[in-house]
Every structure is written in structure tokens, then in C-alpha cells.
Design an enzyme around this catalytic site. Structure first.
Site: not given
Ligand code: KIV
Length: 303
Positions: A128, A197
Site C-alpha cells: 500500500k 480515509e
Molecule cells: O496503517 C494503517 O493502519 C492504515 C489503515 C488505517 C488503512 O493505513
């Protein structure tokens, strides 16, 4: 899988492996997608056994596990260490590793190298990255390297200083327009899904309708294709008041505190361990030992 079977070994009825295709097909079939964060072997194993689709080893690790104030200090090595632990706990859910702050911000090649480490050395199935339009080129390079990417726009915690705090994004028209441009850029770049988010429900719904990639909301309302929450938030393990969007499903803080207090009280009262909780000598060894001790005692008395 029944709820009572959770936690009883790792061999419950196998469910099919979740892949990027599973996630995309769920959007097409309008089936809600589930995602939770996890950071270690035990909890990721339970999350997987519960049938959650995706497990994100989030950089929220920095705050909820390592005790930092925000996500900025967590390192590649720390993220790799926890991703490996999660990998060992998970059989079916898709494991996604969060690229930490600084791991992809300076140089595209370094970004690809770091993402490769998550896949090759830690067993992640995707990474991500936070950011919209400005990450499009990096996302294309990651896909060229065969690494699926989860996007993340809106309130992106790695931008906390630039945003002037953890603030809901897309509250005015120019903010909405920027978010829509970011979402479309991620979609065109080829993310397999994107986290939205901290955005108004209306914006979450609009983006979800507009893009082909599944949207995974956190504080983005119920109209997203799926939802993600931080494991420690849903279990009251953050030592802070929860954000508006957090729903608590359990009180692990109370459970742990009570167990620890009970252990302390039992040891101090001498009631732990009991005889049943102790190992014993085999009968013959005990008999021989008793005989030796008795002879010793008799000798001592006769002196
Ligand atoms: O780091 C994390 O937990 C996140 C989520 C909140 C999507 O990026």
C-alpha cells in the site's frame, strides 16, 4: 466457519485463497469487502480464521504496537519484521504490507526496491502507498515489477504535517475535486483497490461509483465497496478516545488487565500454581528418593 471454532488450531475448513481477483470480483458482485490491520502471528491468525478478506500490516504499527505518536518514525526493518510474523499466521486472507514514510518518497527505484523486499523477503502479496496523482508513476513501476498496489487517499496519516493535523479531507468543492482526480489517477494507474480515509460519506459514495477499483473505506461512510479498521481500535487497545468512525467490538484492555490482576493476586496468595498445575516425579523415582531421604534422616538422628 462457526465462531466457536475460532482459535482452535490452524486446520479449520479451508477457504479459498483471497487474491486481487477475489477483491475485484466482490465489487462487481456488490459483496462487501472486509479488511483489518494486524501486526503479529497470533492476531493475524485469528483474523484470518474469522474469514476477513484482506489483512493490512499497516504503518499504524508505529502507534498501536510501537508507541510512537504518529506513523512517521516506523522503519522498513520494523515493517518487514511484522509482515513476516503476519505471513506466518495467515493462510487464506490476502496480506498487504504498508510502505512506511520515506520508503518511496524520494526515488522511484528505491520505492520499487523496498516494495520488492516486502514481497520477496516477507511474503506480502501487495503493498500500500499513500497519495493520489503524484504516486501514479510509482504505481505503474510497481505493477511493472509484478507487485499489486493498494492505493490510499483522503486523510493520509503520512501527510500529517502537510495537512496540519489529522483532518477530514474533501470538505469543500476544491477538496472534493482533488480527491476525485486522485481517485481517478489511482484507478488509471492500476491499483487493485484503494483506501479512502477520513472523507465525507458523500465523497466516498461518489468515488466508489466513479472508479473501477474497489474502494475500502475507513471513516468514509457505508457506501464504499469495503471497510477497513485498525485491529487495536475495535478492541479498545489504543489508550485514546476512538475516532468517530470506530466501532468497538470488544474490550481487550479490560480482559488483559483482569487476567494480569488475577495472576498477581493468585501468586501473592500462594494459590498459583496448584498441585494439578505442577509436574510430578514418576512413582518409582519418588519411592527411591523417599527411601534415600529416610536413610539420611535416620543417620542424622543416630549421630
Ligand atoms: O496503517 C494503517 O493502519 C492504515 C489503515 C488505517 C488503512 O493505513
Amino acid at each position: 466457519m462457526s465462531i466457536t471454532s475460532l482459535g482452535e488450531g490452524h486446520t479449520g475448513p479451508a477457504r479459498p485463497k483471497v487474491t486481487t481477483l477475489t477483491i475485484q470480483e466482490k465489487k462487481q458482485r456488490h459483496e462487501p469487502i472486509t479488511c483489518l490491520t494486524a501486526y503479529d502471528y497470533a492476531t493475524s491468525r485469528l483474523v484470518d480464521q474469522a474469514g476477513i478478506d484482506m489483512i493490512l500490516v499497516g504503518d499504524s504499527l508505529a502507534q498501536v504496537v510501537l508507541g510512537y505518536e504518529n506513523t512517521l518514525p516506523v522503519s522498513m526493518e520494523e515493517m518487514l519484521h511484522h509482515t513476516r510474523a503476519v505471513r506466518r499466521g495467515v493462510k487464506s486472507a490476502m496480506v498487504i504490507a504498508d510502505m512506511p514514510f520515506g520508503a518511496y518518497h524520494d526515488d522511484l527505484k528505491e520505492g520499487v526496491r523496498n516494495a520488492l523486499r516486502f514481497v520477496k523477503d516477507a511474503g506480502a502479496e501487495a503493498v500500500k502507498v499513500e497519495g493520489g496523482q503524484k504516486r501514479a508513476e510509482l504505481i505503474r513501476r510497481l505493477l511493472d515489477a509484478e507487485i499489486p498496489v493498494m492505493g490510499h487517499i483522503g486523510l493520509t496519516p503520512q501527510s500529517v504535517h502537510k495537512m496540519g493535523g489529522f483532518k477530514v479531507q474533501g470538505k469543500d468543492l476544491s477538496g472534493v475535486e482533488q480527491l476525485m482526480k486522485d481517485a481517478v489517477a489511482l484507478d488509471r494507474a492500476g491499483v487493485f483497490c484503494m483506501v479512502l480515509e477520513g472523507v465525507p460519506r458523500e465523497v466516498g459514495a461518489m468515488i466508489t461509483r466513479e472508479v473501477a477499483a474497489p474502494t475500502i473505506g475507513i471513516g468514509a461512510g457505508p457506501d464504499c465497496d469495503g471497510q477497513v479498521l485498525v485491529f487495536h481500535d475495535i478492541l479498545n487497545l489504543t489508550f485514546a478516545p476512538p475516532a468517530k468512525f470506530v466501532r468497538r467490538y470488544g474490550d481487550a484492555a479490560a480482559l488483559i488487565s483482569n487476567a494480569v490482576l488475577q495472576f498477581k493476586a493468585d501468586v501473592e496468595a500462594g494459590s498459583y500454581p496448584s498441585d494439578e498445575e505442577s509436574y510430578h516425579l514418576p512413582r518409582e523415582t519418588k519411592a527411591s528418593l523417599d527411601a534415600i531421604l529416610a536413610r539420611k534422616q535416620m543417620k542424622a538422628v543416630s549421630r
